[in-house]
Scaffold this motif. Structure first.
Motif, PDB file in Angstrom:
ATOM      1  N   TRP A  81      43.127  38.208  41.960  1.00  0.00           N
ATOM      2  CA  TRP A  81      43.437  37.991  40.542  1.00  0.00           C
ATOM      3  C   TRP A  81      43.061  36.561  40.144  1.00  0.00           C
ATOM      4  O   TRP A  81      42.396  36.328  39.135  1.00  0.00           O
ATOM      5  CB  TRP A  81      44.921  38.259  40.342  1.00  0.00           C
ATOM      6  CG  TRP A  81      45.494  38.132  38.976  1.00  0.00           C
ATOM      7  CD1 TRP A  81      44.841  38.031  37.777  1.00  0.00           C
ATOM      8  CD2 TRP A  81      46.891  38.101  38.667  1.00  0.00           C
ATOM      9  NE1 TRP A  81      45.743  37.937  36.751  1.00  0.00           N
ATOM     10  CE2 TRP A  81      47.012  37.984  37.268  1.00  0.00           C
ATOM     11  CE3 TRP A  81      48.048  38.175  39.434  1.00  0.00           C
ATOM     12  CZ2 TRP A  81      48.238  37.925  36.619  1.00  0.00           C
ATOM     13  CZ3 TRP A  81      49.262  38.123  38.779  1.00  0.00           C
ATOM     14  CH2 TRP A  81      49.353  38.005  37.394  1.00  0.00           C
ATOM     15  N   LYS A  85      39.995  35.822  37.617  1.00  0.00           N
ATOM     16  CA  LYS A  85      40.367  35.330  36.285  1.00  0.00           C
ATOM     17  C   LYS A  85      40.069  33.837  36.097  1.00  0.00           C
ATOM     18  O   LYS A  85      39.650  33.416  35.036  1.00  0.00           O
ATOM     19  CB  LYS A  85      41.858  35.582  36.046  1.00  0.00           C
ATOM     20  CG  LYS A  85      42.357  35.042  34.720  1.00  0.00           C
ATOM     21  CD  LYS A  85      42.968  36.095  33.891  1.00  0.00           C
ATOM     22  CE  LYS A  85      43.502  35.510  32.608  1.00  0.00           C
ATOM     23  NZ  LYS A  85      43.199  36.307  31.480  1.00  0.00           N
ATOM     24  N   GLU A 122      44.289  44.232  32.463  1.00  0.00           N
ATOM     25  CA  GLU A 122      43.248  43.467  31.775  1.00  0.00           C
ATOM     26  C   GLU A 122      41.813  43.904  32.023  1.00  0.00           C
ATOM     27  O   GLU A 122      40.941  43.542  31.267  1.00  0.00           O
ATOM     28  CB  GLU A 122      43.342  41.990  32.197  1.00  0.00           C
ATOM     29  CG  GLU A 122      44.660  41.357  31.905  1.00  0.00           C
ATOM     30  CD  GLU A 122      44.729  39.924  32.407  1.00  0.00           C
ATOM     31  OE1 GLU A 122      43.794  39.450  33.076  1.00  0.00           O
ATOM     32  OE2 GLU A 122      45.733  39.271  32.117  1.00  0.00           O
ATOM     33  N   SER A 123      41.513  44.598  33.096  1.00  0.00           N
ATOM     34  CA  SER A 123      40.121  44.757  33.520  1.00  0.00           C
ATOM     35  C   SER A 123      39.697  46.214  33.707  1.00  0.00           C
ATOM     36  O   SER A 123      39.300  46.622  34.805  1.00  0.00           O
ATOM     37  CB  SER A 123      39.904  43.990  34.824  1.00  0.00           C
ATOM     38  OG  SER A 123      40.333  42.661  34.700  1.00  0.00           O
ATOM     39  N   GLN A 126      36.028  46.589  35.208  1.00  0.00           N
ATOM     40  CA  GLN A 126      35.641  45.823  36.382  1.00  0.00           C
ATOM     41  C   GLN A 126      36.308  46.316  37.675  1.00  0.00           C
ATOM     42  O   GLN A 126      36.280  45.627  38.691  1.00  0.00           O
ATOM     43  CB  GLN A 126      35.981  44.327  36.194  1.00  0.00           C
ATOM     44  CG  GLN A 126      35.139  43.620  35.177  1.00  0.00           C
ATOM     45  CD  GLN A 126      35.656  43.782  33.756  1.00  0.00           C
ATOM     46  OE1 GLN A 126      36.811  44.084  33.552  1.00  0.00           O
ATOM     47  NE2 GLN A 126      34.771  43.603  32.785  1.00  0.00           N
ATOM     48  N   ARG A 127      36.870  47.497  37.653  1.00  0.00           N
ATOM     49  CA  ARG A 127      37.622  47.956  38.827  1.00  0.00           C
ATOM     50  C   ARG A 127      36.740  48.121  40.069  1.00  0.00           C
ATOM     51  O   ARG A 127      37.161  47.785  41.167  1.00  0.00           O
ATOM     52  CB  ARG A 127      38.386  49.240  38.525  1.00  0.00           C
ATOM     53  CG  ARG A 127      39.479  49.019  37.494  1.00  0.00           C
ATOM     54  CD  ARG A 127      40.372  50.215  37.292  1.00  0.00           C
ATOM     55  NE  ARG A 127      39.640  51.401  36.900  1.00  0.00           N
ATOM     56  CZ  ARG A 127      40.088  52.647  37.046  1.00  0.00           C
ATOM     57  NH1 ARG A 127      41.270  52.869  37.570  1.00  0.00           N
ATOM     58  NH2 ARG A 127      39.369  53.671  36.652  1.00  0.00           N
ATOM     59  N   LEU A 130      36.050  44.675  41.365  1.00  0.00           N
ATOM     60  CA  LEU A 130      37.263  44.170  42.002  1.00  0.00           C
ATOM     61  C   LEU A 130      37.470  44.812  43.375  1.00  0.00           C
ATOM     62  O   LEU A 130      37.845  44.133  44.328  1.00  0.00           O
ATOM     63  CB  LEU A 130      38.480  44.403  41.109  1.00  0.00           C
ATOM     64  CG  LEU A 130      38.552  43.500  39.887  1.00  0.00           C
ATOM     65  CD1 LEU A 130      39.531  44.057  38.855  1.00  0.00           C
ATOM     66  CD2 LEU A 130      38.934  42.089  40.281  1.00  0.00           C
TER      67      LEU A 130
END
Length: 175
Positions: A81, A85, A122-123, A126-127, A130
């Motif tokens: 995270w 971020k 939030e994403s 983008q999983r 990630l």
């Protein structure tokens, strides 16, 4: 035996970790970040990640020594995270990741799990990116982990089978 469920947002960690804990009648520990963010109205800054990590660690250290303990997240979540971020990670989070020890990690893939809207997430797009960061970090940490894919039932059955296998190799359910 300490088991961690980790992975990107909305990849089924909470539902799966709860279900596996119920199956084994094990202790289950929720993700502290959710509580923290709910109390802050969803607002946070870089330094808040350290606060979350410290509290999460306190919870982990306050548990009983025996039996199965199932954790809905770990400090790798905070590491990823922070990296994703803020493009940086505090020395505190690095130390928490280095010093956490689990018997096994289950990395929940977002593949096959639809994004669930949540004001604390939030994403959504983008999983997959990630997930790659999680795989790299777990490999770098050189720990035992399994990537869980497929539907909920398949993931649950796989996690249960692996925990049972680990338990048998250790002579029963133990730390």
């Amino acid at each position: 035996m300490k088991i961690a469920f980790t992975g990107p947002e909305s990849s089924g960690k909470t539902s799966l970790s709860k279900a596996v804990a119920e199956h084994f009648d094990a202790q289950w520990f929720p993700e502290y970040a959710r509580e923290y963010l709910l109390n802050s109205g969803g607002e946070y800054a870089y330094h808040d990640i350290d606060k979350i990590g410290v509290e999460q660690q306190k919870i982990r250290e306050s548990t009983e020594l025996s039996g199965i303990k199932i954790y809905d997240t770990d400090n790798i979540v905070l590491y990823i995270w922070s990296t994703f971020k803020y493009n940086k990670v505090s020395e505190n989070i690095k130390a928490l990741v280095q010093n956490q020890h689990f018997t096994h990690y289950f990395l929940c893939s977002p593949e096959g799990i639809p994004w669930e809207e949540d004001p604390l997430r939030e994403s959504p797009n983008q999983r997959a990116e990630l997930l790659d960061l999680y795989v790299a970090k777990l490999r770098n940490k050189n720990v035992d982990f399994t990537i869980l894919k497929g539907g909920f039932k398949q993931r649950k059955q796989e996690a249960i089978a692996i925990i049972e296998e680990i338990s048998l190799s250790k002579g029963g359910f133990c730390v």
